[in-house]
Design a protein around this motif. Structure first.
Motif, PDB file in Angstrom:
ATOM      1  N   SER A 127       0.819  -1.225   0.000  1.00 35.79           N
ATOM      2  CA  SER A 127       0.000   0.000   0.000  1.00 35.79           C
ATOM      3  C   SER A 127       0.843   1.261   0.000  1.00 35.79           C
ATOM      4  CB  SER A 127      -0.930  -0.013   1.217  1.00 35.79           C
ATOM      5  OG  SER A 127      -0.175  -0.107   2.419  1.00 35.79           O
ATOM      6  N   GLU A 134      -6.373  -1.618  -2.938  1.00 40.48           N
ATOM      7  CA  GLU A 134      -6.122  -0.243  -3.366  1.00 40.48           C
ATOM      8  C   GLU A 134      -5.309  -0.213  -4.656  1.00 40.48           C
ATOM      9  OE1 GLU A 134      -5.532  -1.428  -0.426  1.00 40.48           O
ATOM     10  OE2 GLU A 134      -6.871  -0.372   0.965  1.00 40.48           O
ATOM     11  N   ASN A 175     -15.226  -2.784   0.908  1.00 39.56           N
ATOM     12  CA  ASN A 175     -14.420  -1.626   0.546  1.00 39.56           C
ATOM     13  C   ASN A 175     -15.313  -0.619  -0.193  1.00 39.56           C
ATOM     14  OD1 ASN A 175     -12.605   0.118  -1.067  1.00 39.56           O
ATOM     15  ND2 ASN A 175     -11.012  -1.175  -0.180  1.00 39.56           N
ATOM     16  N   VAL A 201       1.188   2.294  -3.378  1.00 42.76           N
ATOM     17  CA  VAL A 201      -0.065   2.924  -3.817  1.00 42.76           C
ATOM     18  C   VAL A 201      -0.058   4.404  -3.476  1.00 42.76           C
ATOM     19  CG1 VAL A 201      -2.571   2.944  -3.540  1.00 42.76           C
ATOM     20  CG2 VAL A 201      -1.346   0.774  -3.615  1.00 42.76           C
ATOM     21  N   CYS A 215      -3.885  -6.732  -2.921  1.00 37.06           N
ATOM     22  CA  CYS A 215      -3.940  -5.330  -2.468  1.00 37.06           C
ATOM     23  C   CYS A 215      -5.059  -4.617  -3.226  1.00 37.06           C
ATOM     24  CB  CYS A 215      -2.585  -4.652  -2.700  1.00 37.06           C
ATOM     25  SG  CYS A 215      -2.552  -2.930  -2.171  1.00 37.06           S
TER      26      CYS A 215
END
Length: 946
Positions: free
Chosen positions: A67, A101, A145, A70, A99
């Motif tokens: 992340s 994201e 999410n 990201v 992941c």
């Protein structure tokens, strides 16, 4: 905690303190502090500083979570480094394929790349499909999410899903209709948005229902007419959107997060679902909640402005859309909506500025140019520019988008041409508006209503200038469509009688009545004066032409051969005559002619050539006492001065004529020079010698018998084409007014009468008929039309004003004043002002009553003064007050007022015409003995302006 609460300053302080303390202690930096500082910098849009912190975290902690990459990618994207952002997302996915994201970030970048070129190509579609798969994969990894759910909800909002049907089912759709019939139940409800084929979208108007009672057919209707283009390429397919799924995902996203920005987007999506489903009130509440959660969410604020408009709350809509334009001034839709709202508030210049900005941002959008034209046309000074904007929009629709132009665009353009005195252009535009409106309303459900409307004006509209509303209709015989044939009629030349076949239907059977406009094939057009008692004899108002020509193919059989030759093109012969001009094409096809040649004209007439006649043009006129004689010819081509005697006798010479007729019955050619210049010598029986020079000739074939004089052809009647109906009455009225403007009074009256017959409550046509009658001096007829207008629109200010003006023009002061006294109570300021002005003029016109002179003069002055107090720019009231002052003897002051009025009015013809009588009465030499030059100058100016 401080960062989560939005206190970024405090969060920066704590993270910075932690980083300083760890750096001083020699223990190394703390990864959470680095990441926290990077997040604070990103929230403050300090992307380069955030990038530095993320890079430091990655270099010092290589095993940090995916992340972190990201976050670095988001910073790169914020700085416009899209390729670096994509690399960061791909690296994060390679480190951790779960992941969420990173998966979503990469998918969003793919969607953005796919849509950069406008329409998606093959690579763009592949990117889009892959991005949606990745987002769906992310939802599988984490179905709570909110960000993932928002993206999926937005995808499904636009996605069309094909309606599943059983294998043996069928869908029946008639082109250009509103009806869809299926052999199976479909899960549609009124208001649902559906798609037919690949391009045509509409909404369901009525729920599917079983109309036939056998359970095998279900029918529902849609709001828009279904074009034939969407039904090509195989059986029709139905598509729908799964708004329930969108709503559920957006609702889940809202509950899965506490971040206001994401909750705002979820509320916005929920509002879009409600809006698309027709639940406007719920959509309004959702959009308002989205704006309250995140005031900077532009799409939600724009949607809220739209619904404020739908609720009639224009002030709030304008306030809302103004904020949108302040946040982003490069949104063409927002600028256009703002311009329209400003125009509705009367702020014309600001509206034009916003609409102009929208046109600059989206120059190829015809709607923006149409809205721009609609604002421009509100004042006369903008008519030319508005017309140009309409023409630009038409070009974009027809040439750019390949779409048909809506009828109201042609209509508005026609009115603008009319107002700017481009009468030819107005006629063209009105014709296109009528055609477009008829096309748009073709196939409407109420066929019985259209049938009634089609016959309402039948026989009324027949003037040539009203050709848009009638057509020549062939009269048919027979009851079934496949058994119908055209009715025939027979007539001769120079005759006012035509006859229907004795073995066919009569005129009443064919619905032919006296007064019908009649066309006999292509030969003659007239009206039926009356019909004989037998029902088969038609007496025509105008006789047929004396020389009726027939156009038929000619077939020749030579006298010494059995070979048949037919002309490729028809030849002409006068009916009832045995004489046919030998045209050049006949000479070319047949080379030479001989006496005795057999010919067929058409299929039914056969005869033979008995003579060939020469019509020779001569330079010297035929003298007296030269009726006939022997012919001698001197041909210049022979290069001799001697005449060659012939055995021909020239007959029927006409004294003073320049034509000599020679008929050959034994051989076929005189061998004269076609260009003339030969000499003829005729020695008559009584000793007169006539010598002349030729200047050309024409040859004729003389047949054994004449061609039949009677014609049998199809009969056609001028009938309504159904173009005049309730929907087109407005365009028809404009066309009638255009006829008035171009002095086509007969056509205008015909059109207005047809309108009131078809649409008895159309008061404007009654009023125009009254005005035309008044202008033609028919006051009684004018009064009748006004009485009809008063019956269908009692108390209407426009009708009453016209009634009052009629009484005024007839000097019927008492009745005129009663009408305008009644109009004084009108709530319309314009009507009130006009009524006050007219009452003032009535009092001023009645100053010739000695005992009421002072009273009437004071009343007139009071009314003029009140008008000027309300509107200081009222020229007519100022002119009237000037007349009052002149009447009282204050001539210098009245002259000053008149001069000022003339200056402001610009010497307009309409103003001078309306008030010239007052000028004459005040300044004429006979009344006051001074300033006669002023009256003369006024008349001279009026003549010059006209």
């Amino acid at each position: 905690l401080a960062q989560g609460a939005g206190h970024l300053g405090q969060a920066r302080f704590f993270f910075d303190t932690a980083l300083k303390n760890t750096r001083g202690s020699g223990e190394g930096r703390i990864l959470p502090a680095l990441l926290g500082m990077a997040a604070v910098c990103h929230a403050e849009e300090k992307y380069s500083e955030a990038e530095l912190h993320y890079c430091t975290a990655i270099s010092e902690f290589p095993d940090c979570p995916a992340s972190v990459r990201v976050g670095l990618g988001l910073c790169c994207y914020g700085m416009g480094q899209v390729d670096r952002a994509r690399a960061c997302m791909e690296r994060a996915v390679s480190m951790d394929n779960t992941c969420v994201e990173a998966i979503v970030g990469k998918a969003v970048l793919d969607l953005a790349a796919a849509g950069q070129g406008g329409e998606l190509d093959r690579d763009g579609r592949a990117l889009t499909e892959n991005a949606i798969k990745n987002i769906s994969l992310a939802n599988m990894y984490d179905n709570s999410n909110a960000m993932v759910q928002i993206h999926l909800a937005n995808h499904y909002f636009w996605k069309w899903s094909e309606v599943s049907t059983p294998p043996d089912s069928s869908i029946v759709i008639q082109p250009n209709s509103f009806t869809i019939t299926t052999s199976h139940p479909v899960d549609f409800y009124a208001g649902d948005e559906i798609r037919i084929g690949m391009d045509f979208t509409t909404h369901v108007r009525t729920d599917p229902n079983n109309n036939f009672g056998d359970g095998n057919a279900y029918t529902f209707t849609v709001r828009d007419r279904i074009p034939a283009s969407c039904l090509s390429g195989g059986p029709p397919t139905l598509w729908r959107k799964d708004y329930d799924r969108v709503h559920d995902m957006a609702r889940a996203a809202y509950g899965s997060t506490s971040i206001p920005a994401i909750q705002s987007e979820a509320q916005y999506l929920i509002g879009r679902v409600f809006h698309a489903s027709g639940e406007v009130e719920k959509a309004f509440l959702s959009f308002r909640a989205a704006v309250e959660k995140q005031p900077s969410l532009i799409p939600a604020r724009y949607a809220l402005a739209q619904l404020y408009c739908a609720r009639g709350e224009e002030d709030l809509a304008l306030e809302c859309i103004t904020k949108v334009c302040q946040m982003r001034d490069d949104l063409p839709d927002a600028q256009a909506l703002k311009g329209l709202l400003l125009a509705g508030k009367g702020r014309r210049s600001e509206a034009l500025q916003s609409l102009g900005r929208a046109a600059d941002l989206r120059p190829h959008n015809p709607d923006v140019h149409l809205w721009y034209a609609a604002v421009l046309q509100t004042v006369p000074s903008g008519h030319v520019a508005a017309l140009e904007a309409y023409r630009k929009a038409v070009g974009l629709l027809e040439d750019g988008l390949k779409k048909s132009v809506p009828y109201y665009v042609w209509w508005n353009a026609g009115v603008l041409c009319h107002e700017t005195k481009d009468f030819d252009g107005a006629g063209t535009m009105y014709g296109k508006a009528l055609k477009a409106l008829l096309h748009e309303t073709a196939g409407d459900d109420n066929e019985e209503k259209k049938k009634v409307e089609k016959t309402a004006d039948n026989g009324l509209i027949r003037h040539e200038d009203n050709h848009l509303f009638w057509s020549w209709t062939a009269i048919k015989t027979g009851n079934q469509d496949n058994d119908q044939t055209c009715a025939l009629v027979s007539f001769g030349g120079n005759s006012d009688v035509a006859s229907l076949p004795s073995d066919g239907p009569t005129a009443p059977d064919l619905n032919i009545v006296a007064g019908d406009r009649l066309r006999l094939g292509t030969l003659h057009e007239t009206s039926i004066a009356s019909i004989g008692e037998d029902g088969r004899t038609l007496f025509m108002l105008d006789p047929t032409p004396a020389a009726l020509e027939a156009h038929v193919h000619l077939t020749r059989k030579e006298a010494d051969s059995s070979k048949l030759i037919e002309t490729k093109e028809p030849v002409s012969i006068t009916r009832g005559s045995n004489r046919m001009m030998l045209q050049e094409k006949l000479s070319t096809v047949f080379k030479s002619w001989a006496i005795g040649d057999e010919v067929s004209l058409g299929k039914d007439f056969q005869t033979s050539v008995v003579a060939i006649e020469y019509s020779i043009l001569v330079e010297t006129k035929v003298p007296r006492n030269c009726a006939s004689g022997n012919l001698s010819i001197r041909r210049l081509s022979d290069d001799t001065e001697a005449y060659e005697e012939t055995d021909l006798v020239v007959k029927n010479l006409e004294e003073g004529s320049n034509e000599v007729l020679i008929r050959l019955t034994t051989f076929g050619d005189l061998m004269l020079d076609p260009a003339g210049k030969d000499f003829l010598l005729i020695e008559t029986d009584n000793g007169v010698t006539y010598e002349t020079k030729t200047s050309g000739y024409t040859r004729f074939l003389i047949f054994e018998k004449p061609y039949p004089s009677e014609v049998t052809t199809e009969i056609m009647i001028k009938k309504s084409n159904g173009a005049l109906r309730s929907e087109t009455a407005g365009i028809a009225f404009n066309i009638a007014c255009l006829h008035e403007a171009t002095n086509k009074t007969e056509a205008a009256v015909e059109m207005h009468k047809a309108i009131v017959k078809m649409h008895p409550s159309y008061k404007n046509s009654y009023m125009r008929l009254a005005c035309i009658s008044r202008d033609n001096g028919s006051i009684d007829r004018c009064s009748e039309w006004l009485q009809s207008a008063c019956q269908i629109a009692p108390g209407d200010p426009e009708v009453l004003t016209l009634v009052g003006n009629l009484h005024f023009s007839l000097s019927d002061w008492e009745h005129a004043q009663k009408v305008f006294d009644k109009l004084l109570s009108s709530k319309n300021p314009t009507v009130q002002a006009y009524s006050q002005l007219t009452i003032a003029n009535i009092y001023f016109q009645n100053l010739n009553v000695p005992e009421k002179y002072a009273k009437h003069l004071k009343r007139a002055a009071d009314f003029y003064r009140r008008l000027l107090e309300k509107d200081g720019s009222n020229l007519y009231a100022a002119n009237g007050l000037g007349a009052i002052l002149a009447e009282k003897g204050f001539l210098p002051r009245s002259k000053e007022i008149f001069s000022r009025v003339r200056e402001v009015s610009g010497d307009s013809v309409s103003f001078l015409e309306g008030h010239l009588d007052n000028f004459w009465q005040i300044f004429s030499f006979g009344q006051h003995g001074q300033w006669p030059w002023f009256v003369v100058s006024i008349y001279e100016k009026l003549i010059f302006l006209q």
